[in-house]
Design a protein around this motif. Structure first.
Motif, PDB file in Angstrom:
ATOM      1  N   HIS A  76      -4.714  31.277 108.513  1.00  0.00           N
ATOM      2  CA  HIS A  76      -3.316  30.884 108.380  1.00  0.00           C
ATOM      3  C   HIS A  76      -3.182  29.643 107.504  1.00  0.00           C
ATOM      4  O   HIS A  76      -2.346  29.591 106.594  1.00  0.00           O
ATOM      5  N   VAL A  77      -4.008  28.627 107.764  1.00  0.00           N
ATOM      6  CA  VAL A  77      -3.908  27.383 107.011  1.00  0.00           C
ATOM      7  C   VAL A  77      -4.354  27.585 105.561  1.00  0.00           C
ATOM      8  O   VAL A  77      -3.775  27.007 104.635  1.00  0.00           O
ATOM      9  N   ILE A  78      -5.370  28.421 105.352  1.00  0.00           N
ATOM     10  CA  ILE A  78      -5.791  28.732 103.981  1.00  0.00           C
ATOM     11  C   ILE A  78      -4.645  29.394 103.218  1.00  0.00           C
ATOM     12  O   ILE A  78      -4.357  29.054 102.063  1.00  0.00           O
ATOM     13  N   ASP A  79      -3.965  30.347 103.866  1.00  0.00           N
ATOM     14  CA  ASP A  79      -2.827  31.013 103.223  1.00  0.00           C
ATOM     15  C   ASP A  79      -1.751  29.997 102.838  1.00  0.00           C
ATOM     16  O   ASP A  79      -1.177  30.052 101.739  1.00  0.00           O
ATOM     17  N   LEU A  80      -1.458  29.055 103.747  1.00  0.00           N
ATOM     18  CA  LEU A  80      -0.446  28.042 103.469  1.00  0.00           C
ATOM     19  C   LEU A  80      -0.875  27.143 102.319  1.00  0.00           C
ATOM     20  O   LEU A  80      -0.073  26.775 101.454  1.00  0.00           O
ATOM     21  N   HIS A  81      -2.154  26.772 102.314  1.00  0.00           N
ATOM     22  CA  HIS A  81      -2.690  25.902 101.265  1.00  0.00           C
ATOM     23  C   HIS A  81      -2.501  26.553  99.891  1.00  0.00           C
ATOM     24  O   HIS A  81      -2.055  25.897  98.937  1.00  0.00           O
ATOM     25  N   VAL A  82      -2.827  27.816  99.789  1.00  0.00           N
ATOM     26  CA  VAL A  82      -2.719  28.521  98.509  1.00  0.00           C
ATOM     27  C   VAL A  82      -1.260  28.753  98.135  1.00  0.00           C
ATOM     28  O   VAL A  82      -0.849  28.582  96.978  1.00  0.00           O
ATOM     29  N   ALA A  83      -0.444  29.107  99.103  1.00  0.00           N
ATOM     30  CA  ALA A  83       0.958  29.437  98.820  1.00  0.00           C
ATOM     31  C   ALA A  83       1.753  28.231  98.341  1.00  0.00           C
ATOM     32  O   ALA A  83       2.678  28.382  97.526  1.00  0.00           O
ATOM     33  N   HIS A  84       1.402  27.030  98.814  1.00  0.00           N
ATOM     34  CA  HIS A  84       2.214  25.853  98.515  1.00  0.00           C
ATOM     35  C   HIS A  84       1.638  24.970  97.403  1.00  0.00           C
ATOM     36  O   HIS A  84       2.203  23.925  97.111  1.00  0.00           O
ATOM     37  N   ARG A  85       0.540  25.367  96.777  1.00  0.00           N
ATOM     38  CA  ARG A  85       0.009  24.551  95.678  1.00  0.00           C
ATOM     39  C   ARG A  85       0.875  24.756  94.434  1.00  0.00           C
ATOM     40  O   ARG A  85       1.479  25.818  94.244  1.00  0.00           O
ATOM     41  N   ASP A  86       0.928  23.754  93.593  1.00  0.00           N
ATOM     42  CA  ASP A  86       1.796  23.826  92.412  1.00  0.00           C
ATOM     43  C   ASP A  86       1.088  24.346  91.164  1.00  0.00           C
ATOM     44  O   ASP A  86       1.711  24.504  90.106  1.00  0.00           O
TER      45      ASP A  86
END
Length: 333
Positions: free
Chosen positions: A105-115
């Motif tokens: 879950h946190v990996i998905d969030l990390h990738v989704a929110h990077r610029d």
């Protein structure tokens, strides 16, 4: 308004589970539910008229063997669970909630929110996030915040979506129920303070998680997570001794029949024991308190599909039963 459970109570593991139920027109009472679905009123069985489920937790060390015996002694006068209304199994004093505790879950969030300014490909970004999660598990501390008991509702009750909640989302979680005070306990001792486990759905309004007026103060868990009914709980508390594989329970949430979350507790970054120990270093956990252990990948933000009027959520965790809740839009006053 509530919806009836579709499945028999035999979905729980072990010889019995605990819950809070009521007959039509009568007050709720703490109950022992046997594998055959028969229900023992613990006030009558234990000769303790004012008893509540929190009271059972407060006397867990003495009552646990008594309850095991009661599970083997069905009475011909006992009602069956399908004849009763099932409420949230307990009213806790405190609700402690863990965030960002499932690796994927946190990996998905990390990738989704990077610029994208780091120049990494999606695969490289995932590898970087995975490395961060491994280091966090080894070296860092859990992220825990406080919820309100007033947000708890029953496992088959309707969930009212407030008009102000623009992005309501689901978060299926394993919840530990504390059996005796825990203060500054070690990881090795932590699970000795757990009576059992239950299912929680920690609803969150994503639109109000972060304060826009004062971004420097960060998250606003009061508004985003604590509306009345935003924490469907139960149906049962399954005793810890009946939960054989705490580190490999499957959490599954379906929205209108479609699987959205389907992950094992083996993906947790911090174990249940580590969470309880960490919380207890600062606060004192009390009998009947809840420790919510985080939600796995597959939230509505991931799918681009948030909750709306008429949605039905079916949630299960291995051995703990199943809950079904229907979303209802708030009716303006």
């Amino acid at each position: 308004m509530s919806v009836k459970p579709e499945a028999a109570p035999a979905l729980f593991s072990g010889p019995y589970a605990l819950g809070t139920v009521s007959a039509p027109g009568q007050s709720a009472f703490p109950a022992l539910i046997r594998r055959d679905g028969s229900v023992a009123d613990l006030r009558r069985a234990l000769d303790d008229a004012p008893l509540t489920m929190r009271g059972v937790m407060e006397d867990w060390a003495r009552l646990s063997p008594v309850l095991a015996e009661l599970a083997d002694r069905p009475s011909g006068d006992d009602p069956f669970v399908h004849e009763l209304r099932v409420h949230a199994p307990i009213e806790p004093r405190q609700v402690l909630q863990s965030g960002a505790n499932y690796r994927q879950h946190v990996i998905d969030l990390h990738v989704a929110h990077r610029d994208g300014s780091d120049g990494l490909s999606a695969e490289e970004a995932r590898a970087e996030a995975a490395h961060i999660m491994d280091r966090r598990a080894a070296e860092d501390l859990p992220y825990v915040f406080i919820g309100l008991p007033s947000s708890i509702t029953g496992p088959f009750d309707a969930v009212v979506l407030p008009a102000w909640a623009k992005k309501p989302d689901w978060e299926l979680e394993l919840a530990a129920v504390i059996s005796r005070p825990a203060h500054q306990v070690s990881i090795e001792q932590a699970l000795e303070h757990v009576a059992g486990y239950t299912i929680a759905n920690d609803l969150t309004d994503r639109a109000t998680v972060f304060r826009r007026d004062m971004p420097q103060i960060g998250t606003d868990w009061l508004r985003s997570k604590n509306a009345p009914g935003f924490t469907p709980l139960g149906p049962w508390i399954v005793p810890a001794q009946s939960v054989a594989a705490l580190d490999d329970l499957q959490l599954t949430l379906r929205l209108n029949g479609e699987t959205m979350q389907d992950e094992s507790t083996k993906d947790m970054i911090f174990s249940v024991a580590r969470l309880i120990s960490y919380i207890s270093q600062s606060a004192q956990l009390l009998p009947g308190d809840l420790v919510l252990t985080g939600s796995p990948a597959g939230n509505g933000m991931h799918w681009g599909r948030l909750l709306r009027d008429g949605d039905v959520m079916d949630a299960t965790i291995t051995g703990l039963g199943a809950q079904r809740t229907r979303c209802v839009a708030e009716v303006p006053a």
